[in-house]
Design a protein around this motif. Structure first.
Motif, mmCIF file in Angstrom:
data_model
loop_
_atom_site.group_PDB
_atom_site.id
_atom_site.type_symbol
_atom_site.label_atom_id
_atom_site.label_comp_id
_atom_site.label_asym_id
_atom_site.label_seq_id
_atom_site.Cartn_x
_atom_site.Cartn_y
_atom_site.Cartn_z
ATOM 1 N N ALA A 147 2.535 11.107 -1.220
ATOM 2 C CA ALA A 147 2.482 10.243 -2.400
ATOM 3 C C ALA A 147 1.327 9.251 -2.313
ATOM 4 C CB ALA A 147 3.811 9.502 -2.552
ATOM 5 N N GLU A 148 0.961 8.913 -1.070
ATOM 6 C CA GLU A 148 -0.167 8.003 -0.872
ATOM 7 C C GLU A 148 -1.509 8.749 -0.962
ATOM 8 O OE1 GLU A 148 0.057 5.576 2.677
ATOM 9 O OE2 GLU A 148 2.243 5.554 2.548
ATOM 10 N N GLY A 149 -1.446 10.054 -1.158
ATOM 11 C CA GLY A 149 -2.691 10.824 -1.304
ATOM 12 C C GLY A 149 -3.076 11.602 -0.058
ATOM 13 N N PHE A 150 -2.203 11.566 0.941
ATOM 14 C CA PHE A 150 -2.507 12.319 2.165
ATOM 15 C C PHE A 150 -2.084 13.789 2.004
ATOM 16 C CE2 PHE A 150 -2.371 8.018 3.957
ATOM 17 C CZ PHE A 150 -3.443 8.051 4.836
ATOM 18 N N THR A 151 -2.850 14.628 2.585
ATOM 19 C CA THR A 151 -2.464 16.050 2.646
ATOM 20 C C THR A 151 -2.494 16.479 4.121
ATOM 21 O OG1 THR A 151 -4.758 16.673 2.362
ATOM 22 C CG2 THR A 151 -3.366 16.712 0.397
ATOM 23 N N ARG A 152 -1.820 17.635 4.418
ATOM 24 C CA ARG A 152 -1.800 18.123 5.804
ATOM 25 C C ARG A 152 -3.222 18.393 6.263
ATOM 26 N NH1 ARG A 152 3.101 20.723 7.194
ATOM 27 N NH2 ARG A 152 2.024 21.340 9.112
ATOM 28 N N ALA A 153 -3.489 18.090 7.506
ATOM 29 C CA ALA A 153 -4.837 18.273 8.049
ATOM 30 C C ALA A 153 -5.297 19.705 7.864
ATOM 31 C CB ALA A 153 -4.842 17.905 9.526
ATOM 32 N N GLY A 154 -6.465 19.873 7.406
ATOM 33 C CA GLY A 154 -7.037 21.206 7.231
ATOM 34 C C GLY A 154 -6.853 21.766 5.850
ATOM 35 N N VAL A 155 -5.882 21.266 5.090
ATOM 36 C CA VAL A 155 -5.593 21.843 3.777
ATOM 37 C C VAL A 155 -6.784 21.689 2.843
ATOM 38 C CG1 VAL A 155 -4.169 21.591 1.697
ATOM 39 C CG2 VAL A 155 -3.111 21.578 3.949
ATOM 40 N N THR A 161 -10.578 9.466 1.125
ATOM 41 C CA THR A 161 -11.088 8.125 0.806
ATOM 42 C C THR A 161 -10.094 7.075 1.272
ATOM 43 O OG1 THR A 161 -10.060 8.284 -1.349
ATOM 44 C CG2 THR A 161 -12.408 8.861 -1.231
ATOM 45 N N GLY A 162 -10.534 5.807 1.245
ATOM 46 C CA GLY A 162 -9.662 4.691 1.583
ATOM 47 C C GLY A 162 -9.879 4.205 3.001
ATOM 48 N N PRO A 163 -9.261 3.058 3.337
ATOM 49 C CA PRO A 163 -9.452 2.477 4.670
ATOM 50 C C PRO A 163 -8.709 3.252 5.764
ATOM 51 C CG PRO A 163 -7.922 1.154 3.392
ATOM 52 C CD PRO A 163 -8.403 2.213 2.484
ATOM 53 N N GLU A 164 -7.644 3.937 5.369
ATOM 54 C CA GLU A 164 -6.910 4.727 6.368
ATOM 55 C C GLU A 164 -7.021 6.201 5.951
ATOM 56 O OE1 GLU A 164 -3.284 2.818 5.707
ATOM 57 O OE2 GLU A 164 -3.595 1.275 7.211
ATOM 58 N N ARG A 165 -7.723 6.932 6.697
ATOM 59 C CA ARG A 165 -7.980 8.297 6.252
ATOM 60 C C ARG A 165 -7.229 9.340 7.098
ATOM 61 N NH1 ARG A 165 -14.396 8.049 4.632
ATOM 62 N NH2 ARG A 165 -14.191 6.224 3.295
ATOM 63 N N LEU A 166 -6.802 8.909 8.296
ATOM 64 C CA LEU A 166 -6.066 9.839 9.173
ATOM 65 C C LEU A 166 -4.703 9.266 9.496
ATOM 66 C CD1 LEU A 166 -8.730 10.861 11.829
ATOM 67 C CD2 LEU A 166 -7.680 12.352 10.151
ATOM 68 N N VAL A 167 -3.680 10.128 9.524
ATOM 69 C CA VAL A 167 -2.326 9.696 9.921
ATOM 70 C C VAL A 167 -1.783 10.736 10.912
ATOM 71 C CG1 VAL A 167 0.018 9.327 9.141
ATOM 72 C CG2 VAL A 167 -1.842 8.543 7.741
ATOM 73 N N ALA A 168 -1.175 10.189 11.996
ATOM 74 C CA ALA A 168 -0.535 11.097 12.973
ATOM 75 C C ALA A 168 0.924 10.719 13.106
ATOM 76 C CB ALA A 168 -1.225 11.016 14.325
#
Lengths: 843, 562
Positions: free
Chosen positions: A74-82, A14-21
């Motif tokens: 901490a911002e709620g991101f997890t590793r891709a695929g997890v 969720t949220g405006p930024e959902r992917l981080v690289a």
């Protein structure tokens, strides 16, 4: 050499930024420093913001990335695929649950620990995979579960538990695992294992264990191997690798099950070498039908049933799983990928090639090799059905253009190139060497500088000449003749391989100025175990000695003398010192040594010391008086050439004595040593007159069994023939059993035998022997027959002797001999009809 | 059986300008036999001993070629081929070729440089081989001091030839002292070389003594010990030779030049294909002919070799190359007697050198050696019963006289000729006596160091005779016991009986053996219709049917006597 590009992707539902690289960017103008870039997306392709961090040194990169990942978590991101995998962990399909559990382990995000533990509590069939993943994740909360699983009876569950305990670093759990594994070992292996120290590698202990292993029952052998691998430690792992590399039939019943288990364990431990040994063997076994059917006990339900072992399906599965493991490594542990892939490539041998047939080349049927090294080779065609790689067309043999890369994961090889040195040092297949060499020279030219001395030494014996060249260049670069790397020299000198030691000798020669004036180093090099090194070192010292100071020569002489007078530690250890003493320090040693000490060296010293003593003795003319002629004669027959030579020198100085009693010299003529015999011949030819010995002396020489002495005897007999009693000489020579002397005697008899019946009849037996010799010598026989005929024609009594000898010989089956003898007999009969002859019988 | 050889000294021959001293060291574990004398004709002794040596070291068995070097070369070719598979480009191939040629040059240089080393190494290995061979495997000759002669006996390396040198005391100018007995002598290739230096113009002192010539070099020891695992078959070999010598053999007297012709032909011709027999063609009243197969070249013997047998005979013998061991004594030979047993059976050559007799017994062919081959010639002879007391009495008589004929010894023992012959046969079988074919007498020759005791005599008597103990003998007993022997014809001849019969074998089939035996039951000739006999003849001993027929014959003789 450093990591570049995207290294981590993270996801938030969720949220405006959902992917981080997170990516690594090099900093222009600052080599060795990088920046980290964090790009945020709403969805793929829709960038919402970018942040840059740094610059950082490459060494701190891993820590920085981990920090960034924690912040993002901490911002709620997890590793891709997890998240997807966690969802699939609850799938109704056990297969999907198992695969997702494994994937979670590879991803390495500890968010998955609790869900995995929850899953484990349900004890589904995927439990082993869950435990393995928990082991990979390395969270200590999984330790109780791992310990409990490690105590299971079922192999797959026990293995997963034991390996998880190991991965978690649970020392107490590992002790329990080890104890249980030791208890599982067969009695003989258990006793042997308890007798050795498994925590350290020891070649002797390994040999002992191997011997015990060989004596085990076939059913127990690989079971014990798996248990030992479970115990782990350098010794057990070394034993497992050695046994697996030696045993070609790991696919047989009672073996394959445990080999497969070891393979699985090796992937869980990322033990590249063990993995490589088994993977290579499986590849080779898959080339021809290798499956068998046997009644084996199931590990699952304990029932014995007929089972196909190492079937084609199993082979394909294992081969594909092996490559899948490498792919996972490349994706999740890139540093490990190059290490394990290098181990696999290094495991292949030139003899693993096959004869090319049709569109197949030498490596077509080696799946893993092709995946690692030739995956992107456009000339080849991969067939996923049978896992082979064939040539696309006849043009496929045209070499690839420069810069074309065919290996899998080229960027990983570029980021983690250190294992390329492993390949250069240990790969036996020339194509692998070429790959490593190409990669190093094109992209990592600085890599050889990181090579250890051992790797460099191994590169010197590589099958690929360019690798050897590379090693030599690096060796030259590292070696400074003015300031030699003594440690490197030590490694080279103590190597088992002759060619390496030859390099060491060459380097030692280059830096000879640095050690030929250092007594300690001289003693070390001249007394080295390697004969070539000893010999070269001695030569270099000898070359340096003429310019050395007098005090240094004296010091060295005393040191060398001390060594030569002591016991020889190993055969040949004194050789170099003896050379130095003989050829370079004789003056100094003569000044130090008394005659008694020299004689003591000759009597009691090592062979080399005897040589040195002998050479010193030759320059002491006063020794003649002290030793006496008999002792010198005994020395002239010594086993040591130098001692003999000194005796020759001393004898040469006492010619007057020998003239008075030449019989002393006579003993030397039959000495077993050629040089002494020839020395005696020279004296007898020259200053000492052999004629003084008379007929006895000359015949004595001819009587020898040695050809050169006989030849000398013949020479003397001819020289002094006029002064000798020719009849007696002939009579004596006639008794010699040697065909050479007999031929000589025949010639002498024909030319010089006295007239009359008496002289002829005395040699009757001799002529009979000459004629009845089985070895053919036509000239000799003709001479004898003609001589007898001529002498027989002179008078009746001689005709009787001749007829007697020829009468017997005429029955020979040799045509020429028969005709000659018959002719002689006929003539004798015509001349003396009254003489009895064999002619009647022949007719 | 581990046999210990202990020599207090070393056998040695020291040749000076005018004297030679031959000192043969005897085994100090054996009888204290010794001999001291001065030789009259040392060259004759030299030649005989040289021939004995050539027999001892001869090995005519087939040895396959050593293909190790060839296999290494093949492996190298494989390695090269596999190594080159990866190199496809012309450039690479050319580079490899140039490097290979460069390497070949360097290899050649290295070989040239190391030539002296290789030569020295080969010499060293040869030295080690010779010494170790002599120390571990060469069975020293057995020497026996008899009252009238010295005898040296030995087997060849391949154990297919037996040689005996009998030196009569007439050869010695002077005999100082001697003590009879049997022992071994320390024998080596060095000694053989030294023997060649014996000459008649040097006074030759000849000593057989436990100390040999105690002339140890300074710092060296003359003491020598050997422990050889003496194969039981070797002992058996001696007994087989004795059994063969007592058989009824066909005797021919040939001249030295005949043997010369045979040896000369063999030296010049090597048969590459079978047949490779030496075929004796004997026609009554005519000279014997020897035909060499496969060339069919015939050599006619001299006038003395006229065959006086009743009917023509053709005898084939193999392993003819072994005759070349006699080449050295041909010129010194005066006459030669050849004893033929039959096709594929042993041949004995008795060479008369005057004061020396040289006996060479050759097995039927090289692989059928005396000691371990299948030939069981002891089965051909028949042993009559003898009690332990009779045996001891005969041995005592033989020991007192050291030699004697059957009749001579029977007078001493008072046992009668037949009993004495049986007892002597026993003694030969247990290695206590030997039969001297040349002299036609039995001699005491103790093959074992332990003295002959009553206990051993009882054991010898209790032990079944070879003809009973062997599998064939036991089968023959069974056949005879079950009444399976029927003598269909029995005809007395000059040297015994000719028999034919019908024998029901243990397999239930009937066979028709024919047999020729002497008065003592010794088989002179035999044939049978069974497969064994058809295949082997007598080369591996008689079959059970022949033995059963002989049992039937002897039983009938005893019944007739009663």
């Amino acid at each position: 050499m450093s990591v570049r590009g995207t290294v981590m992707r993270m996801f938030r539902p969720t949220g405006p930024e959902r992917l981080v690289a997170i990516s690594v960017e090099p900093l222009g103008g600052s080599p060795g420093r990088v920046s980290l870039k964090v790009q945020r997306f709403f969805r793929r392709g829709k960038l919402t913001g970018t942040e840059a961090y740094g610059p950082f040194a490459e060494a701190e990169l891993t820590g920085r990335i981990a920090d960034l990942a924690d912040d993002l978590a901490a911002e709620g991101f997890t590793r891709a695929g997890v998240r997807a995998m966690l969802d699939r962990l609850n799938s109704p399909s056990a297969r999907k649950r198992a695969l997702s559990a494994l994937r979670l382990g590879w991803i390495g995000d500890r968010v998955a620990v609790d869900p995995l533990l929850d899953r484990a509590a349900l004890e589904g069939t995927e439990l082993s995979c869950v435990v393995e993943s928990l082991g990979r994740l390395g969270d200590p909360t999984a330790a109780p579960l791992a310990r409990a699983e490690a105590a299971r009876k079922l192999l797959s569950r026990r293995r997963a538990g034991a390996e998880a305990v190991r991965a978690l670093g649970d020392a107490a759990g590992m002790a329990e695992v080890t104890q249980r594994a030791v208890e599982r070992l067969p009695q003989a292996m258990r006793d042997a294992w308890k007798a050795v120290d498994g925590s350290a590698f020891d070649e002797d202990a390994l040999t002992d264990l191997e011997a015990v292993f060989a004596l085990l029952d076939v059913k127990e052998q690989f079971l014990s191997l798996d248990s030992l691998y479970e115990i782990g430690g350098p010794l057990a792992v070394a034993l497992v690798r050695r046994v697996l590399s030696v045993h070609a039939d790991i696919h047989r019943p009672h073996r394959w099950r445990y080999t497969k288990s070891i393979l699985r364990r090796s992937t869980l431990r990322d033990d590249g070498e063990t993995f490589a040994v088994i993977a290579r063997r499986v590849e080779l076994l898959s080339r021809k039908p290798a499956s068998t059917v046997a009644v084996v006990k199931s590990g699952l339900d304990g029932q014995s049933r007929q089972t196909r072992v190492f079937s084609t399906y199993t082979q394909r599965h294992v081969r594909k799983t092996a490559w899948r493991y490498l792919e996972r490594l490349a994706r999740y542990r890139p540093a490990k990928y190059t290490e394990v892939a290098a181990a696999v490539l290094a495991a292949f041998r030139p003899e693993d090639r096959e004869l090319p047939r049709g569109s197949s080349d030498e490596w077509s049927r080696v799946y893993l090799y092709n995946r690692i090294l030739r995956r992107f080779d456009g000339r080849l065609l991969f067939n996923p059905k049978n896992l082979t790689t064939t040539l696309r067309s006849a043009k496929s043999t045209i070499p690839l253009g420069p810069g074309v890369r065919t290996e899998s994961f080229p960027s990983v090889w570029d980021s983690h190139p250190r294992p390329l040195l492993t390949l250069l040092a240990s790969a036996r297949v020339i194509e692998v060497q070429q790959f490593a060499h190409r990669s190093v020279t094109a992209r990592h030219p600085e890599l050889p500088r990181l090579a250890t001395a051992k790797e460099l030494v191994d590169m010197l014996t590589a099958v690929y000449p360019d690798t050897v060249e590379l090693a030599l260049q690096e060796l030259d670069r590292r070696f400074d003749p003015l300031n030699p790397d003594w440690a490197l020299l030590d490694v080279l000198m103590s190597d088992e391989r002759e060619v390496i030691r030859e390099h060491a000798v060459a380097l030692l020669t280059r830096c000879s100025d640095q050690w030929t004036h250092d007594i300690e180093r001289i003693v070390r090099f001249v007394g080295a175990p390697d004969a070539l090194l000893r010999s070269t070192a001695a030569s270099l010292v000898l070359a340096a000695l003429p310019t050395a100071d007098a005090w240094f020569r004296r010091e060295l002489a005393e040191r060398v003398l001390g060594i030569l007078q002591g016991p020889e530690p190993a055969e040949g250890a004194h050789d170099g010192f003896a050379r130095i003493a003989r050829d370079g320090l004789s003056e100094e040693l003569n000044a130090i040594l008394g005659l008694d000490e020299i004689l003591a060296m000759i009597d009691k010293g090592s062979t080399a010391a005897k040589v040195a003593g002998g050479s010193l003795l030759g320059s002491r003319p006063e020794a003649v008086e002290l030793l006496g002629t008999e002792r010198i004669l005994a020395m002239a027959m010594s086993d040591i050439a130098a001692v003999r030579q000194s005796a020759h020198a001393l004898l040469g100085a006492s010619v007057a004595r020998l003239k008075a009693d030449p019989s002393m010299l006579f003993a030397l003529t039959d000495c077993e040593w050629k040089d002494t015999r020839h020395f005696a011949f020279e004296l007898l030819r020259g200053p000492v007159d052999v004629a003084a010995l008379g007929l006895d002396g000359i015949v004595g020489l001819c009587d020898s069994n040695r050809e050169d002495v006989q030849s000398f005897g013949r020479e003397m007999a001819l020289k002094h023939f006029d002064s000798l009693d020719s009849a007696e000489l002939l009579q004596r020579l006639a008794e010699h059993p040697s065909p050479v002397i007999r031929r000589f005697a025949v010639d002498l008899a024909v030319a010089h035998l006295k007239e009359g019946f008496v002289a002829l009849s005395r040699l009757e037996a001799f002529f009979r022997r000459a004629l009845l010799d089985v070895l053919p010598d036509r000239r000799e026989k003709r001479l004898v027959v003609e001589f007898l005929r001529d002498r027989g024609l002179r008078d009746e009594r001689q005709a009787e002797v001749a007829s007697r000898v020829l009468g017997e010989f005429v029955r020979t089956r040799g045509k020429a001999d028969f005709e000659l003898a018959l002719d002689a007999l006929v003539r004798l009969k015509l001349e003396y009809p009254q003489v009895e002859s064999m002619l009647g019988a022949v007719a | 059986m581990i046999v210990e050889f202990k020599y207090a000294g070393q056998s040695r021959i020291v040749s000076g300008l005018r004297d030679t001293h031959v000192g043969l060291a005897t085994n100090s574990v054996r009888d204290p036999a010794f001999f001291r004398g001065t030789m009259g004709s040392p060259t004759l002794f030299r030649e005989a001993m040289a021939s004995l040596y050539s027999v001892v070291v001869s090995d005519y068995k087939f040895h396959p070629r050593d293909r190790l070097a060839f296999k290494a070369w093949l492996d190298e070719q494989d390695r090269k081929f596999l190594a080159n598979l990866g190199n496809r480009t012309e450039q690479a191939k050319l580079r490899i070729e140039s490097l290979e040629s460069r390497r070949a040059v360097l290899d050649q240089r290295r070989i040239d440089r190391l030539k002296p080393f290789y030569r020295a190494r080969a010499e060293f290995f040869e030295w080690v081989y010779t010494h170790q061979y002599e120390l571990k495997y060469l069975l020293d000759p057995v020497i026996t001091v008899h009252p009238d002669e010295l005898s040296f006996e030995a087997f060849s390396k391949d154990e297919s030839s037996y040689a005996r040198v009998g030196v009569k005391y007439d050869l010695f100018e002077k005999i100082d002292e001697f003590a009879c007995g049997t022992t071994n002598i320390d024998f080596s290739s060095t000694l053989h070389g030294e023997l060649d230096r014996m000459r008649s113009y040097r006074r030759t002192r000849f000593d057989i003594d436990p100390s040999g010539l105690a002339m140890a070099m300074e710092g060296g020891s003359s003491h020598k010990e050997k422990k050889i695992d003496l194969p039981e078959s070797w002992v058996k070999g001696f007994l087989q030779v004795q059994s063969t010598m007592t058989l009824g053999l066909t005797r021919l007297r040939i001249e030295p030049v005949d043997l010369y012709n045979l040896c000369r032909f063999l030296k010049r011709h090597k048969a590459r294909t079978s047949p490779r027999a030496m075929r004796w063609e004997l026609v009554p009243g005519k000279r014997a002919r020897v035909v060499f197969e496969p060339w069919e070249t015939a050599i006619e013997m001299g006038a003395s070799a006229v065959y006086d047998g009743p009917k023509p005979l053709t005898i084939r013998t193999w392993g003819r190359d072994r005759l070349s061991t006699l080449a050295r004594i041909i010129p010194t030979a005066q006459r030669i007697d050849v004893f033929l047993a039959g096709t594929g059976l042993p041949t004995i050559w008795l060479v008369d050198l005057g004061e020396i007799t040289f006996t060479l017994a050759l097995s039927g062919w090289t692989d059928n050696d005396w000691t371990s081959g299948a030939g069981r010639f002891d089965l051909l002879s028949r042993r009559m019963d003898a009690s332990p007391l009779e045996l001891t009495a005969t041995w005592d008589a033989l020991k007192a006289q050291r030699r004697g004929t059957e009749s001579g010894l029977s007078l001493v023992t008072g046992l009668g000729v037949e009993k004495t012959r049986s007892a002597l046969s026993y003694l030969c079988q247990v290695g206590r006596a030997m039969y001297d074919l040349g002299g036609g007498v039995y001699r005491q020759r103790e093959l074992f160091p332990e003295p002959f005791t009553v206990k051993e005599a009882i054991a010898a008597v209790v032990a079944p005779a070879p003809s009973e103990a062997s599998p064939a003998g036991q089968k023959a007993q069974t056949i005879f016991g079950s009444g399976g022997v029927l003598i269909t014809a029995r005809r007395p001849v000059s040297n015994g009986y000719k028999l034919s019969g019908s024998v029901k074998g243990v397999d239930g089939y009937r066979y028709r053996p024919m047999l020729g035996v002497d008065a003592a039951g010794r088989i002179l000739e035999a044939t049978c219709t069974c497969a064994w006999s058809q295949k082997h003849g007598l080369t591996q001993g008689p079959c059970e049917h022949v033995l059963a027929l002989r049992l039937g014959h002897m039983h009938r003789l005893e019944a007739e006597g009663a």
